[in-house]
Design a protein around this motif. Structure first.
Motif, mmCIF file in Angstrom:
data_model
loop_
_atom_site.group_PDB
_atom_site.id
_atom_site.type_symbol
_atom_site.label_atom_id
_atom_site.label_comp_id
_atom_site.label_asym_id
_atom_site.label_seq_id
_atom_site.Cartn_x
_atom_site.Cartn_y
_atom_site.Cartn_z
ATOM 1 N N GLY A 37 0.750 -1.290 0.085
ATOM 2 C CA GLY A 37 -0.106 -0.057 -0.023
ATOM 3 C C GLY A 37 0.872 1.339 0.199
ATOM 4 N N LEU A 38 2.153 1.260 -0.219
ATOM 5 C CA LEU A 38 2.979 2.563 -0.305
ATOM 6 C C LEU A 38 2.775 3.076 -1.453
ATOM 7 N N SER A 39 2.790 4.587 -1.375
ATOM 8 C CA SER A 39 2.799 5.296 -2.537
ATOM 9 C C SER A 39 4.338 5.256 -3.173
ATOM 10 N N GLY A 40 4.454 6.049 -4.253
ATOM 11 C CA GLY A 40 5.663 6.142 -4.932
ATOM 12 C C GLY A 40 6.646 7.151 -4.033
ATOM 13 N N ALA A 41 5.963 8.244 -3.442
ATOM 14 C CA ALA A 41 6.597 9.121 -2.755
ATOM 15 C C ALA A 41 7.207 8.266 -1.356
ATOM 16 N N ASP A 55 19.531 14.441 2.601
ATOM 17 C CA ASP A 55 19.539 15.906 1.924
ATOM 18 C C ASP A 55 19.171 15.858 0.614
ATOM 19 N N VAL A 56 18.197 14.832 0.172
ATOM 20 C CA VAL A 56 17.473 14.969 -1.045
ATOM 21 C C VAL A 56 15.962 15.106 -0.773
ATOM 22 N N ARG A 57 15.188 15.941 -1.537
ATOM 23 C CA ARG A 57 13.899 16.063 -1.262
ATOM 24 C C ARG A 57 13.090 15.227 -2.349
ATOM 25 N N VAL A 58 11.950 14.660 -2.163
ATOM 26 C CA VAL A 58 11.160 14.143 -2.993
ATOM 27 C C VAL A 58 9.939 15.122 -3.493
ATOM 28 N N LEU A 59 9.742 15.268 -4.458
ATOM 29 C CA LEU A 59 8.889 16.194 -5.079
ATOM 30 C C LEU A 59 8.182 15.912 -6.124
ATOM 31 N N SER A 60 6.794 16.255 -6.387
ATOM 32 C CA SER A 60 5.698 15.922 -7.361
ATOM 33 C C SER A 60 5.859 17.031 -8.418
ATOM 34 N N THR A 61 6.000 16.450 -9.643
ATOM 35 C CA THR A 61 6.210 17.238 -10.862
ATOM 36 C C THR A 61 5.076 16.797 -11.747
ATOM 37 N N GLU A 62 4.779 17.733 -12.742
ATOM 38 C CA GLU A 62 3.715 17.708 -13.858
ATOM 39 C C GLU A 62 4.141 16.783 -14.995
ATOM 40 N N SER A 80 3.063 12.887 -10.811
ATOM 41 C CA SER A 80 1.894 12.979 -9.811
ATOM 42 C C SER A 80 1.444 11.352 -10.182
ATOM 43 N N ASP A 81 1.410 10.720 -11.088
ATOM 44 C CA ASP A 81 1.008 9.128 -10.998
ATOM 45 C C ASP A 81 1.930 8.401 -10.318
ATOM 46 N N VAL A 82 3.230 8.863 -10.352
ATOM 47 C CA VAL A 82 4.156 7.907 -9.598
ATOM 48 C C VAL A 82 4.094 8.360 -7.989
ATOM 49 N N TYR A 83 4.145 9.796 -7.810
ATOM 50 C CA TYR A 83 4.200 10.369 -6.446
ATOM 51 C C TYR A 83 2.979 9.653 -5.723
ATOM 52 N N ALA A 89 4.191 -0.068 -10.692
ATOM 53 C CA ALA A 89 4.635 0.885 -11.771
ATOM 54 C C ALA A 89 5.395 2.127 -10.978
ATOM 55 N N ALA A 90 4.364 2.605 -9.856
ATOM 56 C CA ALA A 90 4.846 3.826 -9.196
ATOM 57 C C ALA A 90 5.998 3.369 -8.380
ATOM 58 N N ALA A 91 6.087 2.342 -7.801
ATOM 59 C CA ALA A 91 7.023 1.957 -6.820
ATOM 60 C C ALA A 91 8.387 1.434 -7.460
ATOM 61 N N ALA A 92 8.400 0.954 -8.989
ATOM 62 C CA ALA A 92 9.529 0.600 -9.526
ATOM 63 C C ALA A 92 9.996 2.049 -10.080
ATOM 64 N N VAL A 93 9.492 2.957 -10.823
ATOM 65 C CA VAL A 93 9.943 4.261 -11.130
ATOM 66 C C VAL A 93 10.318 5.243 -10.337
#
Length: 228
Positions: A37-41, A55-62, A80-83, A89-93
């Motif tokens: 149940g984890l999200s890509g983020a 020190d690396v941020r995880v961001l959502s992009t268009e 957004s589909d991955v984040y 697919a989201a986990a792999a990417v």
């Protein structure tokens, strides 16, 4: 021997197929929910933390399939589909992009080389096509402009091939991590591996396409020199 022009047409067809196949696979595996149940983020953040990267941020992009790691500002940028997605697919990417962050942390040589080429490539890309176009028109007068253009294009081709080990290694790190940390089941692992393989094939085709184009321009230059 196959001509560079025919090779370009062939690679263009293969590229279109690989691009279609990648989108098809991504859509297919986006419909398969991740068992934990984890999200890509969340997958990305866990992988970064497990590798001691804070020190690396995880961001959502268009956009779709716009995911990338930016070593300049140390950000993992996920579409957004991955984040927000909670799919295989989201986990792999997400894990793949974090693979680049791990490469950065460990000073992975091909990534360092690719990053070093970016400034020169940025400048070359602004003028390259104009120089090549001028070189083709002036070829009967002087081969110098086209020779310069071919040299600049050779730099982009080199960049494409240096990208290959960077992408394959990031996928290797991602798959090893999601498997060893039980992020995916055995069945989900197979899907993730397949998705990342097709993603890697887009870079292979791009590199071959760049090489075919380089050979085509080089053949024009060689033909122009022989006619002098």
């Amino acid at each position: 021997m196959i001509s560079p022009w025919l090779l370009m047409i062939l690679i263009f067809g293969v590229s279109a197929f690989v691009s279609w196949r990648l989108k098809s696979k991504f859509n297919e595996y986006s419909q398969i929910a991740l068992s934990n149940g984890l999200s890509g983020a969340e997958v990305a953040q866990h992988m970064l933390n497990e590798n001691g990267i804070y020190d690396v941020r995880v961001l959502s992009t268009e956009g779709m399939l716009t995911d990338h790691y930016n070593p300049q500002d140390k950000t993992v940028n996920l579409s957004s589909d991955v984040y927000y997605g909670r799919s295989v697919a989201a986990a792999a990417v997400a894990a793949h992009e974090c693979g680049h962050a791990v490469q950065h942390q460990k000073a992975y040589a091909p990534l360092k080389l690719r990053s070093a080429l970016v400034p020169a490539l940025s400048v070359a890309s602004q003028y390259m096509q104009w120089i090549i176009l001028a070189g083709i028109f002036l070829l009967n007068t002087t081969p110098i402009p086209l020779a310069i253009g071919v040299g600049l294009f050779a730099l982009t081709t080199l960049f494409s091939f240096i990208t290959l080990p960077v992408e394959f290694d990031a996928s290797r790190r991602a798959l090893a991590w999601i498997q060893s940390h039980n992020v995916v089941t055995e069945r989900e692992y197979g899907f993730a591996k397949d998705a990342l393989w097709w993603a890697a094939m887009t870079y292979v085709v791009a590199a071959l396409g760049s090489l075919a184009t380089l050979l085509y321009y080089a053949s024009l230059l060689s033909g122009g020199r022989r006619s002098d």
